[in-house]
Scaffold this motif. Sequence first.
Motif, PDB file in Angstrom:
ATOM      1  N   PHE A  99      62.481  76.873  33.790  1.00 30.09           N
ATOM      2  CA  PHE A  99      63.878  77.066  34.214  1.00 30.09           C
ATOM      3  C   PHE A  99      63.956  77.190  35.744  1.00 30.09           C
ATOM      4  N   TYR A 100      62.994  77.897  36.307  1.00 30.81           N
ATOM      5  CA  TYR A 100      62.969  78.092  37.764  1.00 30.81           C
ATOM      6  C   TYR A 100      62.870  76.749  38.486  1.00 30.81           C
ATOM      7  N   GLU A 101      61.950  75.932  38.006  1.00 32.27           N
ATOM      8  CA  GLU A 101      61.773  74.600  38.606  1.00 32.27           C
ATOM      9  C   GLU A 101      63.022  73.742  38.469  1.00 32.27           C
ATOM     10  N   LEU A 102      63.588  73.817  37.270  1.00 25.13           N
ATOM     11  CA  LEU A 102      64.791  73.033  36.964  1.00 25.13           C
ATOM     12  C   LEU A 102      65.896  73.334  37.978  1.00 25.13           C
ATOM     13  N   MET A 103      66.083  74.621  38.276  1.00 25.46           N
ATOM     14  CA  MET A 103      67.172  75.017  39.182  1.00 25.46           C
ATOM     15  C   MET A 103      66.794  74.852  40.654  1.00 25.46           C
ATOM     16  N   THR A 104      65.548  75.210  41.002  1.00 27.02           N
ATOM     17  CA  THR A 104      65.194  75.158  42.436  1.00 27.02           C
ATOM     18  C   THR A 104      64.996  73.719  42.921  1.00 27.02           C
ATOM     19  N   GLN A 105      64.651  72.828  41.996  1.00 32.58           N
ATOM     20  CA  GLN A 105      64.561  71.411  42.399  1.00 32.58           C
ATOM     21  C   GLN A 105      65.914  70.723  42.312  1.00 32.58           C
ATOM     22  N   ARG A 106      66.921  71.489  41.955  1.00 32.53           N
ATOM     23  CA  ARG A 106      68.306  71.027  41.893  1.00 32.53           C
ATOM     24  C   ARG A 106      68.506  69.921  40.862  1.00 32.53           C
ATOM     25  N   ARG A 107      67.736  70.032  39.751  1.00 31.41           N
ATOM     26  CA  ARG A 107      67.929  69.063  38.664  1.00 31.41           C
ATOM     27  C   ARG A 107      69.061  69.516  37.755  1.00 31.41           C
ATOM     28  N   PHE A 108      69.284  70.809  37.691  1.00 33.71           N
ATOM     29  CA  PHE A 108      70.317  71.400  36.815  1.00 33.71           C
ATOM     30  C   PHE A 108      70.733  72.724  37.420  1.00 33.71           C
ATOM     31  N   GLU A 109      72.027  73.052  37.322  1.00 33.04           N
ATOM     32  CA  GLU A 109      72.477  74.400  37.687  1.00 33.04           C
ATOM     33  C   GLU A 109      73.435  74.904  36.613  1.00 33.04           C
ATOM     34  N   PRO A 110      73.311  76.173  36.240  1.00 32.67           N
ATOM     35  CA  PRO A 110      74.311  76.761  35.337  1.00 32.67           C
ATOM     36  C   PRO A 110      75.569  77.103  36.128  1.00 32.67           C
ATOM     37  N   ASN A 111      76.671  77.409  35.434  1.00 32.89           N
ATOM     38  CA  ASN A 111      77.908  77.750  36.153  1.00 32.89           C
ATOM     39  C   ASN A 111      77.718  79.038  36.968  1.00 32.89           C
ATOM     40  N   SER A 112      78.600  79.179  37.967  1.00 35.20           N
ATOM     41  CA  SER A 112      78.438  80.264  38.940  1.00 35.20           C
ATOM     42  C   SER A 112      78.218  81.652  38.337  1.00 35.20           C
ATOM     43  N   PRO A 113      78.996  82.066  37.321  1.00 30.51           N
ATOM     44  CA  PRO A 113      78.766  83.437  36.824  1.00 30.51           C
ATOM     45  C   PRO A 113      77.321  83.680  36.350  1.00 30.51           C
ATOM     46  N   THR A 114      76.665  82.654  35.835  1.00 29.83           N
ATOM     47  CA  THR A 114      75.266  82.846  35.411  1.00 29.83           C
ATOM     48  C   THR A 114      74.388  83.117  36.629  1.00 29.83           C
ATOM     49  N   LEU A 115      74.614  82.349  37.686  1.00 30.47           N
ATOM     50  CA  LEU A 115      73.809  82.558  38.904  1.00 30.47           C
ATOM     51  C   LEU A 115      74.092  83.923  39.519  1.00 30.47           C
ATOM     52  N   MET A 116      75.345  84.313  39.491  1.00 30.42           N
ATOM     53  CA  MET A 116      75.720  85.573  40.134  1.00 30.42           C
ATOM     54  C   MET A 116      75.290  86.799  39.318  1.00 30.42           C
ATOM     55  N   ASN A 117      75.453  86.724  38.010  1.00 26.05           N
ATOM     56  CA  ASN A 117      75.380  87.957  37.206  1.00 26.05           C
ATOM     57  C   ASN A 117      74.151  88.121  36.323  1.00 26.05           C
ATOM     58  N   ALA A 118      73.362  87.065  36.103  1.00 24.85           N
ATOM     59  CA  ALA A 118      72.206  87.204  35.195  1.00 24.85           C
ATOM     60  C   ALA A 118      71.238  88.247  35.744  1.00 24.85           C
ATOM     61  N   GLY A 119      70.800  89.124  34.867  1.00 22.23           N
ATOM     62  CA  GLY A 119      69.823  90.136  35.274  1.00 22.23           C
ATOM     63  C   GLY A 119      70.427  91.245  36.107  1.00 22.23           C
ATOM     64  N   ARG A 120      71.738  91.299  36.150  1.00 23.98           N
ATOM     65  CA  ARG A 120      72.415  92.364  36.902  1.00 23.98           C
ATOM     66  C   ARG A 120      73.280  93.160  35.922  1.00 23.98           C
ATOM     67  N   PRO A 121      73.734  94.354  36.337  1.00 20.28           N
ATOM     68  CA  PRO A 121      74.413  95.226  35.378  1.00 20.28           C
ATOM     69  C   PRO A 121      75.617  94.581  34.678  1.00 20.28           C
ATOM     70  N   LEU A 122      76.406  93.791  35.412  1.00 17.99           N
ATOM     71  CA  LEU A 122      77.589  93.181  34.795  1.00 17.99           C
ATOM     72  C   LEU A 122      77.182  92.209  33.685  1.00 17.99           C
ATOM     73  N   GLY A 123      76.265  91.326  33.999  1.00  9.58           N
ATOM     74  CA  GLY A 123      75.658  90.455  32.974  1.00  9.58           C
ATOM     75  C   GLY A 123      76.584  89.461  32.303  1.00  9.58           C
ATOM     76  N   GLN A 124      77.777  89.199  32.889  1.00  8.19           N
ATOM     77  CA  GLN A 124      78.723  88.254  32.287  1.00  8.19           C
ATOM     78  C   GLN A 124      78.414  86.863  32.836  1.00  8.19           C
ATOM     79  N   LEU A 125      78.096  85.913  31.949  1.00 12.42           N
ATOM     80  CA  LEU A 125      77.500  84.668  32.410  1.00 12.42           C
ATOM     81  C   LEU A 125      78.380  83.428  32.239  1.00 12.42           C
ATOM     82  N   SER A 126      79.590  83.597  31.714  1.00 15.41           N
ATOM     83  CA  SER A 126      80.410  82.418  31.389  1.00 15.41           C
ATOM     84  C   SER A 126      81.563  82.206  32.360  1.00 15.41           C
ATOM     85  N   ALA A 127      81.937  80.919  32.533  1.00 18.90           N
ATOM     86  CA  ALA A 127      83.026  80.575  33.466  1.00 18.90           C
ATOM     87  C   ALA A 127      84.376  80.462  32.778  1.00 18.90           C
TER      88      ALA A 127
END
Length: 595
Positions: free
Chosen positions: A71-99
């Motif tokens: 997954f790390y490679e997929l995103m850092t090589q810019r082959r795929f990105e999830p929607n913004s809330p996933t990037l912002m909130n995954a692994g953080r207290p809010l944890g809301q991942l959907s747009a």
Amino acid sequence: MPLPVNPPATPATLSQNARTVLEKRYLVKDKSGKPVETPEDMFWRVATTIAEADRKYGATDKQIEKTANQFYELMTQRRFEPNSPTLMNAGRPLGQLSACFVLPVDDALSNGQSGIYDTLRSMALIHQSGGGTGFSFSRLRARGSMVRSTTGVASGPISFMQLYDASTDAVKQGGTRRGANMGILRVDHPDVMEFITSKEDLTKITNFNISVAITTKYMEALKAGTSYDLIDPATKKVVGQMDAKEVWDKMIEGAWRTGEPGVFFIDEANRYNPVPHLGAYEATNPCGEQPLLPYDVCNLGSINVGYYVNDGKMDWKSFAKDIHLSTKFLDNVIDANKYPLPEIDALSKRIRRIGLGVMGFADALIKLGIVYDSPEGVEFGRKVMEFVDVEGKKESARLAEERGAFPEWAQSIWGPDATCARDENGNRIRPELKLRNCNVTTVAPTGTISIIAGCSSGLEPLFAVAFMRNQAGVMMPDVNEDFVAIAKKEGWYSDALMERIAKTGSVIQPEVPEKWQKVFATANNIAPEWHIRMQAAFQEHCDSAISKTTNFSHAATQDDVRKIYELAYEMKCKGVTVYRDGSRDGQVLSTGATA
Ligand code: UDP
């Protein structure tokens, strides 16, 4: 054995623009506003959180780490990105991942669940978590109707939309983006004319996009040149009639003037509702690509198609591999997600809707030397989306074998239950297919994630070859690197040329060879018909809907807009959004010609 805290050693390949956006809005910050993580830390935070969801299905530490690395490679090589809330909130207290969310609005001030003020509260919670919300106001009684408990008169759907708008202003989305909303009203609602003109004054209702839900019955009346019935949402009784053409003209005029209202072909969307036994679509998310049920949610992710074109050839094998990995990523997001309401949590787990789409489509065409507004361009679009759809479904089916089909599968349009899997002629809407997700594919606007990935957005043609972009209040220059590389290679590059292109917004310049003038045609140089043809081609192989703006030049007439609306309906699009250049101040993207 916990996963490594630090990201793998390979850095993300990000442009300066991408790093600026991430720093401003995505990275975790300390109290003074200084980022406490790097973009690599952020991608690792996301990768590990999403891979961790595999544990529930029996994965070992080692397997989880391997998936996190993928997954790390997929995103850092810019082959795929999830929607913004996933990037912002995954692994953080809010944890809301959907747009994307849609909430019901019942015709009551409060009924403890989905009355006007109950839903207002839910909206605030969703905005706070970075999600966008769509509402149908069609259930609200018309302005001037009686309110029995007070014997007063109702103020109508538009006044409540204004209330939602004001509340949106007050709640900044998670402190990172302002709430975005979609307001929908059915064309047979008595207040439809007031709704159509509700955004004429561009300083009002600024946090809403609005679309009229157009029914097949209405379109038949329009074709026949007759009037159609207006229906009181409370009693379901016919309370009046409107001339179909008069309403159509008003919508076209609004779209021509300001870009709004858009249209949402609600019956066409409902034909493909995968779970009709759970309810009907009545609204979409803010950008229109997701028709959703009440309390429905979708997490999105987009693959950067341009990445897979090397030396003028599309690498379908790598593309397929990444579609599979991205589909699994999005399915995992559902388990990793912390939803803002219990109703949403419950529905998301019963239908497991995901939205896999593309970005960098225009880049791919350019790298292949294919013209966007040509039969070959449209054919390539159809092929790409079909491929995403077929491979995405293969992965969803594999996940269904491994983890089980989505719980509502049997009665869905993919299931064996004949009662809800058939159309009016007894034919299946979709083939029987045991899937993990009720919907797999969509095409999102990818407004921000395409900047992170440094690619063209969604399925849109290039906006311009050189332009200034207003991103989170910062004006950033954006120059198409493919164009610069070709110009340098062929020996016709000059700074003066780039300046001229940025100023005029056009690549139709004497030193640019005709072939490249065509391949690098930008949104405003492409005839509106081709925008719709491309949208329709993608729609053919897409579960959900498509985010697409059909651009018009400033000189376009209302008749030009009318033709496009009618073509979109004929071509079975689920909605239309048009934009006439220069018809609004403060465009997010602007070329020199209109800024
Ligand atoms: N969205 C939102 N607020 C925004 C931009 C987007 O709520 O400011 C939601 C909206 O539902 C939209 C969806 O996110 O349809 C996807 O938009 P986009 O692809 O542009 O988002 P990105 O992931 O690139 O930020």
